[in-house]
Design an enzyme around this catalytic site. Structure first.
Site, PDB file in Angstrom:
ATOM      1  CD  GLU A 200      -2.580   8.164   7.275  1.00  0.00           C
ATOM      2  OE1 GLU A 200      -2.969   6.228   7.207  1.00  0.00           O
ATOM      3  OE2 GLU A 200      -1.506   7.224   7.586  1.00  0.00           O
TER       4      GLU A 200
ATOM      5  CD  GLU B  24      -0.547   2.349   6.177  1.00  0.00           C
ATOM      6  OE1 GLU B  24       0.340   2.153   6.897  1.00  0.00           O
ATOM      7  OE2 GLU B  24      -2.227   2.186   6.233  1.00  0.00           O
TER       8      GLU B  24
END
Length: 254
Positions: free
Chosen positions: A137, A234
């Protein structure tokens, strides 16, 4: 559209136990969820809630987080992957999220890249043996000023260099927007290397549809680029979670 609730931040109305939050997400009509670090969580309770509801996890973080660019931390990073794979097994073997760690002063760009590729090749081999996906990520410099991986292009370059079916990219639209990236430009031709996408409004990191990011357009671009995987929610909700999820779903066109 496969929406995945971030139970780290959402369904807090159900209490602090993520097992209860997972059940609340299921009651709200969601079949996917994700959270961050696992060592401070009741993994047995989460596994039981998954068995009760059928909810599957789309990601948990390798814990503890260790650098992929600093060789001093590589043994600890691989140990963290090994430990997390053991826990992941009882949680349905979800993808494991890897962050890069911080830049090392005095280290060249080539050395940073080579170190990352080297340890991720080893980590991907561990993941392959366990039948699990690792997802790398990129973050952003507003959140972490000296983080190494803050570029989607660089993240994809690393994934290509590692050349393992068990390493893919986690593309976070919010982090990408903070870094001034264009979704189509950074993903064009390489969407097959992306295993998970996360979303949040920008600025503020609240529900998609808040702020200036046009998520209807983002979703059209992802569809054009043939992304068909889950969408991780998220973000920090601004209202109760059920209402928040409904607003996010509407903004995303789902």
């Amino acid at each position: 559209m496969q929406l995945s609730a971030c139970i780290e931040w959402q369904f807090a109305e159900a209490g602090d136990d993520l097992a209860d939050r997972l059940r609340a997400a299921h009651a709200a009509g969601l079949s996917l969820a994700e959270f961050h670090l696992w060592r401070d969580k009741n993994s047995d309770g989460i596994a039981a809630a998954m068995a009760d509801t059928g909810v599957k996890l789309t990601g948990i973080c390798v814990d503890p987080r260790r650098s992929i660019v600093d060789p001093v931390e590589h043994d600890e990073m691989l140990a963290a992957v090994t430990d997390t794979l053991t826990v992941a097994r009882k949680l349905g073997s979800p993808p494991l999220i890897v962050a890069s760690g911080f830049r090392v002063e005095g280290m060249s760009e080539a050395e940073h890249f080579a170190n990352a590729v080297s340890v991720l090749k080893q980590a991907a081999a561990l993941a392959e043996a366990a039948g699990v996906m690792l997802v790398l990520e990129p973050l952003n410099t507003e959140l972490f000023a000296t983080m190494y991986l803050v570029s989607t292009k660089l993240g994809l370059d690393i994934v290509e260099a590692v050349d393992s079916p068990n390493l893919r990219l986690l593309y976070d639209v919010y982090h990408s927007r903070v870094m001034g990236e264009d979704v189509r430009e950074v993903l064009a031709g390489r969407t097959h290397l992306v295993a998970h996408v996360q979303v949040a409004g920008w600025p503020g990191r609240n529900e998609p549809g808040t702020g200036d990011l046009d998520y209807a357009e983002v979703m059209r671009v992802l569809a054009d680029l043939c992304y068909t995987g889950p969408i991780g929610l998220e973000y920090f909700p601004t209202v109760d979670s059920v209402t928040s999820i409904a607003r996010a779903r509407e903004a995303l066109g789902g």
